[in-house]
Every structure is written in structure tokens, then in C-alpha cells.
Scaffold this motif. Structure first.
Motif, PDB file in Angstrom:
ATOM      1  N   TYR A   1       0.786  -1.234   0.023  1.00 39.05           N
ATOM      2  CA  TYR A   1      -0.079   0.430   0.024  1.00 39.05           C
ATOM      3  C   TYR A   1       0.615   1.152   0.260  1.00 39.05           C
ATOM      4  O   TYR A   1       0.688   2.221  -0.839  1.00 39.05           O
ATOM      5  CB  TYR A   1      -0.823   0.035   1.306  1.00 39.05           C
ATOM      6  CG  TYR A   1      -1.667   0.697   1.410  1.00 39.05           C
ATOM      7  CD1 TYR A   1      -2.703   1.559   0.743  1.00 39.05           C
ATOM      8  CD2 TYR A   1      -1.988   2.005   2.746  1.00 39.05           C
ATOM      9  CE1 TYR A   1      -3.849   3.166   0.551  1.00 39.05           C
ATOM     10  CE2 TYR A   1      -2.916   2.336   2.637  1.00 39.05           C
ATOM     11  CZ  TYR A   1      -3.369   3.318   1.772  1.00 39.05           C
ATOM     12  OH  TYR A   1      -4.408   4.764   1.681  1.00 39.05           O
ATOM     13  N   ALA A   2       1.773   1.740   0.684  1.00 39.54           N
ATOM     14  CA  ALA A   2       2.999   2.220   0.772  1.00 39.54           C
ATOM     15  C   ALA A   2       3.571   2.678  -0.519  1.00 39.54           C
ATOM     16  O   ALA A   2       3.607   4.110  -0.713  1.00 39.54           O
ATOM     17  CB  ALA A   2       3.953   2.058   2.227  1.00 39.54           C
ATOM     18  N   SER A   3       4.396   1.570  -1.051  1.00 41.79           N
ATOM     19  CA  SER A   3       4.617   1.407  -2.156  1.00 41.79           C
ATOM     20  C   SER A   3       3.596   2.182  -3.381  1.00 41.79           C
ATOM     21  O   SER A   3       3.979   2.609  -4.313  1.00 41.79           O
ATOM     22  CB  SER A   3       5.006  -0.064  -3.067  1.00 41.79           C
ATOM     23  OG  SER A   3       6.046  -0.510  -1.960  1.00 41.79           O
ATOM     24  N   ILE A   4       2.315   2.422  -3.382  1.00 40.33           N
ATOM     25  CA  ILE A   4       1.442   2.479  -4.171  1.00 40.33           C
ATOM     26  C   ILE A   4       0.944   4.270  -4.395  1.00 40.33           C
ATOM     27  O   ILE A   4       1.192   4.835  -4.853  1.00 40.33           O
ATOM     28  CB  ILE A   4      -0.218   2.640  -4.545  1.00 40.33           C
ATOM     29  CG1 ILE A   4      -0.048   0.763  -4.202  1.00 40.33           C
ATOM     30  CG2 ILE A   4      -0.950   2.318  -5.358  1.00 40.33           C
ATOM     31  CD1 ILE A   4       0.684   0.864  -6.025  1.00 40.33           C
ATOM     32  N   LEU A   5       1.029   4.494  -2.795  1.00 40.38           N
ATOM     33  CA  LEU A   5       0.733   5.900  -2.465  1.00 40.38           C
ATOM     34  C   LEU A   5       2.205   6.920  -2.802  1.00 40.38           C
ATOM     35  O   LEU A   5       1.927   7.800  -3.363  1.00 40.38           O
ATOM     36  CB  LEU A   5       0.980   5.997  -0.836  1.00 40.38           C
ATOM     37  CG  LEU A   5      -1.015   5.687  -0.150  1.00 40.38           C
ATOM     38  CD1 LEU A   5      -1.018   5.683   1.087  1.00 40.38           C
ATOM     39  CD2 LEU A   5      -1.692   6.186  -1.754  1.00 40.38           C
ATOM     40  N   ASN A   6       3.383   6.098  -2.247  1.00 43.39           N
ATOM     41  CA  ASN A   6       4.687   6.639  -2.282  1.00 43.39           C
ATOM     42  C   ASN A   6       4.942   7.862  -1.539  1.00 43.39           C
ATOM     43  O   ASN A   6       5.608   9.054  -2.568  1.00 43.39           O
ATOM     44  CB  ASN A   6       5.014   6.705  -4.037  1.00 43.39           C
ATOM     45  CG  ASN A   6       6.693   6.317  -4.298  1.00 43.39           C
ATOM     46  OD1 ASN A   6       7.304   5.669  -3.442  1.00 43.39           O
ATOM     47  ND2 ASN A   6       7.138   7.017  -5.108  1.00 43.39           N
ATOM     48  N   THR A   7       4.742   7.909  -0.320  1.00 49.19           N
ATOM     49  CA  THR A   7       4.773   9.437   0.182  1.00 49.19           C
ATOM     50  C   THR A   7       5.531   9.300   1.352  1.00 49.19           C
ATOM     51  O   THR A   7       5.527   7.591   2.066  1.00 49.19           O
ATOM     52  CB  THR A   7       3.754  10.041   0.603  1.00 49.19           C
ATOM     53  OG1 THR A   7       2.775   8.542   1.670  1.00 49.19           O
ATOM     54  CG2 THR A   7       2.817  10.490  -0.604  1.00 49.19           C
ATOM     55  N   ASP A   8       6.391   9.279   2.104  1.00 48.19           N
ATOM     56  CA  ASP A   8       6.817   9.284   3.238  1.00 48.19           C
ATOM     57  C   ASP A   8       5.887   9.163   4.500  1.00 48.19           C
ATOM     58  O   ASP A   8       6.029   8.106   5.139  1.00 48.19           O
ATOM     59  CB  ASP A   8       7.722  11.048   3.415  1.00 48.19           C
ATOM     60  CG  ASP A   8       7.062  12.320   3.799  1.00 48.19           C
ATOM     61  OD1 ASP A   8       5.609  12.266   3.850  1.00 48.19           O
ATOM     62  OD2 ASP A   8       7.888  12.583   4.497  1.00 48.19           O
TER      63      ASP A   8
END
Length: 515
Positions: free
Chosen positions: A384-391
Motif C-alpha cells: 500500500y505504501a509503495s502505491i502511495l509512495n509518500t513518506d
């Protein structure tokens, strides 16, 4: 703040939060009682080590009392060779100690990378540690846990003694000794015989532990080792150490004799106080003295060795995970069609390390807004973090799934930290990017894939800062480990280098010199 809110704050990672005057930047490590973060003290614009009492211990009065006793003992010690305590407090139920942040590495990390220290460097370190213990002794404080992990080496040439968490304070008025929790404490490999037996200790106990540390840094191994803490303790009590000159024939007789005197079983046969040790060090032959200092300490960051040890335990799983190109992630319950598509993409064989990074600059810093959805597993959270790609999304991987809870959590936390380094690099926040890349570089030799990404990231930072000397340093280090990494990951690491560095790296591997 409600009780529920306080409990949630305790259970979560503090990364990104602002507590009082401190903005929490990232986790540095953890020990038995506390978690240590790197933080910025906003009023003074300085980095500090922010030590937080673990939430389960904060509920027990005895541990809270011991935590504050540690701070009070250490705060009274103001000396150039002692890590300074700035503040101790309690914010929203979080007990903390804000202390001096020492950039560089501890002695254990230095030995792991460089092996035995030279005679001259060993004497330099002993002189400065003795100065710290001298100050502590004058104030009636015994450290009780002198070991390589608690001896910090700063790039400036200073040695600083850290973690007076086991300190015993001797009341000068009535001779009463106050210790914490009432148990034998210390690290078995470096514990004095009297400490191992649970007897009363005095400054001579620190002399013995310093002797064990000196033996270790000069020979590569402590004098006594065993499979259990008990077997090591028995050797401290009964067995004589092998003469240090049998391992290091290059040491002068005077210096060897000094080390063996520190290791005497009977406290009466050791140096009686730190000033005695200082005097003997000053009398060593001039040929023994060497004031040179390692020139690569500024590339390392302080990481508590207990965290490093946890990562070593996770190595086998990490290696297996790194070599696996497809992963079974279980049945995802998703309410977004694009998220489902992303999972299919991953399961279809995408290697996580090869995912490209968004080039859009970030607005920094981003405060946690509780907008990141929590998933059932750390794998799902990372995807999920990889999709959003935000800190914010990547920080939630660690926040929702603490790395110390399992090797799998630790693995995905490291992957998230790798992506954070890349994001901050893209945003030209080189200080934050460097801190995440340094964390990867600090990992053990079994985790070369992460170290490779870290070294490549550092090379990019220093290249963009127009510091060719540091670029050379990182590229040389990368060339030393690159062949130990899976070929597919090798290509990804090299591809992460800035375009003109790729050619430089290829030439370097072929024997060319970076100009």
C-alpha cells in the motif's frame, strides 16, 4: 488527553510526531527498557537522541523510578568524554530522556568493520574513557556496564562514554549504595568477578570491565567466551586470561602489563581508581603513543547494538525473502480496485527492489495525519505504501508493524527506510536521506543487498553536494560488496546511481580512479 489516546500514543511508533520541543525523526535503536529515536530539539535547532521508556514498563513504578534515576545520575556528569543529558521529562504519559546525539559509531561497530585497533588508537581510547570514569568516580558514580557498545567514537576525535543506565550511586554521607531493581546487572562478557557474584562493587569493577574491553579491541575477542551467561561468569571468577602478548606481540611490555593489571581477579590487584590508570597511561613509552584518528567515522550513525543483534537474528529470513521473486500474500480484503490491481502486479513476479521511485518533490516535513489505512499484514502495508509512495505511508509500515516484533516486520521496515531515503534524496533533503541510507550501511555483512542500496544512495548525495572525496569512499565500499549480491539486485543498485556515476563505477571496478 483521554486514557485511550494515551495508550494509542504509547503503542505506536513516535516517528513524525512532535512531543513538546522535540520532533521525532527516526528510530535509532532499542534496549531492554527503552526505544531511542533521533529527534530535533526545535528551540535550539539541534539533533538529540530521544530515549523513551517502553510503554509496558511505563506502567510499573519501579521501572519508571529506575529510568529517572538513570537520567539523574548521568545528568550530574558534565564532561567532554561523557554523553550529556539535556532533559528528562514526561509528555502525555511518555517518559523520556533527551541526550547528546553522537554522530559516528560505537567501538563495537568500529571493530566489526575494521578489526583490531592499533596500539596507539587503543591507548587514545583508554585515556579518554579513563577521564570519563575519573569524573564519575569523583561524584561517587560507578558505570557498571563498560563495554564496546557504550564507548562512542566521534569524527572529531572525541571518545564519549554512553548509557549510565546501570549506574550505582554511592551516597557519600552514609555509604548507602542505591542500585536499580535489586538484581545483578551488566553484560556477562565484560562483567567483573565481583559483579558476577552479586557482591558490592566500587570503581575497581569499572576498571575490570574496561580491561576486558581493551583486551577485546586489541585482540579481536574478549578474554572469555561461552555458550551461556553462566559459563562466561564462571570464567571471570575462576579462569586466568591468556596473556595479551600471545595475541599481540607488537604491544610493548608496559602496555601489555597495564591491560593484564586491569584484568586482575582480585580488585586489590587492579588500578584502584581511574586516576591511577591515567597516570600509568601517561608513563607509557613515547613509541606507543599515536594521536591519529580514523577518518571514516563521519559516515556512520549511532545504532544501538541490541537493534543490530536483532537484525542479525533475522538474517536468514531476510536473505530468503530477498531471493524470492514471488510472494504468497494471502487473501486481501480491499475496497479499492487499483489496490487489487497493484497486488496482482506484485504477485505476478515483480521484484520489490526494482520498483521505480516517484520524481515529484515532497513538501517536508509531513506530520502524521492518521489518514493512512492500516492493513492486516506488514506485506500488505508495504504494498500500500509503495502505491502511495509518500513518506507518511512508508513511515506507517514501521509505526503499525514495529520491527522488533518479528524478522518479517524488520525486513519490511528496512525496505520502507530504503524508499524513504530515495524520496528524501529526490526532494533534496540530503540530511534526512543520509540518515536513512546510513542505517542501511550499518547493517551486518549478511545483509549486503540493503548495504548496497545505502552505499549507492550516499554516493548520490555526496555527488550532488559536489564532494568527490566522499563519492570515491562510497563507490569503493560498494565495489567491495557488489559481487556478493544477487545479480538482479546488483543491476538495480547500479541503476540507482546518478547517470554519470554509473560510468565512474564501471571504470572503478575495472581499475580506474575517480577524478
Amino acid at each position: 488527553m483521554t486514557t485511550a489516546e494515551s495508550e494509542n500514543l504509547h503503542s505506536a511508533s513516535l516517528i513524525g510526531l512532535t512531543l513538546g520541543d522535540y520532533q521525532i525523526l527516526r528510530r535509532l535503536g532499542h534496549g531492554g527498557m527503552s526505544v531511542v529515536y533521533l529527534a530535533e530539539q526545535q528551540s535550539l535547532k539541534r539533533r538529540v537522541a530521544f530515549k523513551v521508556l517502553k510503554s509496558n514498563l511505563a506502567e510499573q513504578e519501579s521501572y519508571v523510578r529506575r529510568f529517572h534515576t538513570e537520567a539523574q545520575a548521568a545528568a550530574s556528569l558534565v564532561h567532554a568524554n561523557i554523553v550529556q543529558i539535556y532533559e528528562v521529562g514526561n509528555i502525555q504519559g511518555i517518559h523520556f530522556i533527551a541526550q547528546e546525539y553522537v554522530a559516528g559509531q560505537n567501538l563495537a561497530q568500529f571493530m566489526q568493520r575494521n578489526g583490531n585497533v592499533s596500539s596507539g588508537l587503543g591507548i587514545n581510547i583508554l585515556q579518554q574513557v579513563a577521564a570519563a570514569l575519573n569524573r564519575a568516580g569523583k561524584q561517587g558514580i560507578i558505570h557498571r556496564d563498560i563495554k564496546p557498545e557504550n564507548i562512542m567514537l566521534a569524527p572529531t576525535g572525541e571518545v564519549k562514554v554512553a548509557d549510565f543506565g546501570l549506574a550505582r550511586v554511592v551516597d557519600q554521607a552514609d555509604g548507602v549504595q542505591t542500585t536499580q531493581i535489586g538484581i545483578t546487572m551488566g553484560t556477562p562478557l565484560y562483567m567483573s568477578p565481583e559483579q558476577a557474584e552479586g557482591k558490592a562493587v566500587d570503581p575497581r569493577s569499572d576498571m575490570y570491565s574496561l580491561g576486558v574491553t581493551a583486551y577485546h579491541m586489541l585482540t579481536g575477542n574478549p578474554p572469555f567466551q561461552g555458550e551461556t551467561a553462566l559459563s562466561v561468569a564462571v570464567q571471570h571468577l575462576k579462569r586466568e586470561p591468556v596473556a595479551i602478548q600471545e595475541h599481540r606481540s607488537d604491544l610493548s611490555a608496559a602496555f601489555s602489563s597495564l591491560i593484564m593489571k586491569l584484568l586482575a581477579k582480585d580488585p586489590a590487584d587492579r588500578f584502584q581508581k581511574a586516576t591511577d590508570l591515567q597516570e600509568s597511561l601517561r608513563k607509557l613509552p613515547a613509541t606507543d603513543i599515536d594521536n591519529s584518528w580514523p577518518d571514516d567515522l563521519d559516515r556512520w550513525d549511532w545504532e544501538n547494538m541490541s537493534l543490530a543483534n536483532a537484525r542479525v537474528q533475522a538474517t536468514q529470513q531476510l536473505d530468503a525473502l530477498m531471493k524470492t521473486h514471488t510472494r504468497q500474500t494471502g487473501q486481501f480484503t480491499l475496497n479499492r480496485l487499483w489496490m487489487l490491481a497493484a497486488v496482482i502486479f506484485f504477485v505476478g513476479g515483480m521484484v520489490l527492489a526494482s520498483m521505480r521511485y516517484q520524481e515529484t518533490p515532497l513538501d517536508l516535513p509531513i506530520e502524521p495525519t492518521n489518514t493512512i489505512e492500516k492493513y492486516d499484514t506488514v506485506e500488505q502495508q508495504y504494498y500500500y505504501a509503495s502505491i502511495l509512495n509518500t513518506d507518511e505511508a512508508y513511515k506507517c509500515v514501521e509505526e503499525y508493524f514495529p520491527p522488533m516484533d518479528s524478522p518479517n516486520n524488520n525486513y519490511y521496515t528496512l525496505r520502507a527506510h530504503q524508499r524513504l531515503g530515495d524520496l528524501y534524496l529526490t526532494a533534496a533533503d540530503y540530511a534526512l536521506a543520509e540518515s536513512y541510507y546510513l542505517e542501511l550501511v550499518l547493517l551486518g555483512p549478511e545483509e549486503q543487498h540493503f548495504r548496497g542500496f545505502g552505499l549507492a544512495g550516499l554516493a548520490n548525495i555526496y555527488h550532488r553536494q559536489n564532494d568527490p572525496k566522499k563519492v570515491v569512499q562510497e563507490l569503493v565500499s560498494l565495489s567491495e560488496i557488489i559481487d556478493q549480491i544477487d545479480l538482479k539486485v546488483q543491476m538495480e543498485i547500479i541503476d540507482r546511481l546518478d547517470e554519470d556515476l554509473r560510468k565512474t563505477f564501471a571504470e572503478q571496478r575495472a581499475g580506474a580512479t575517480y577524478q
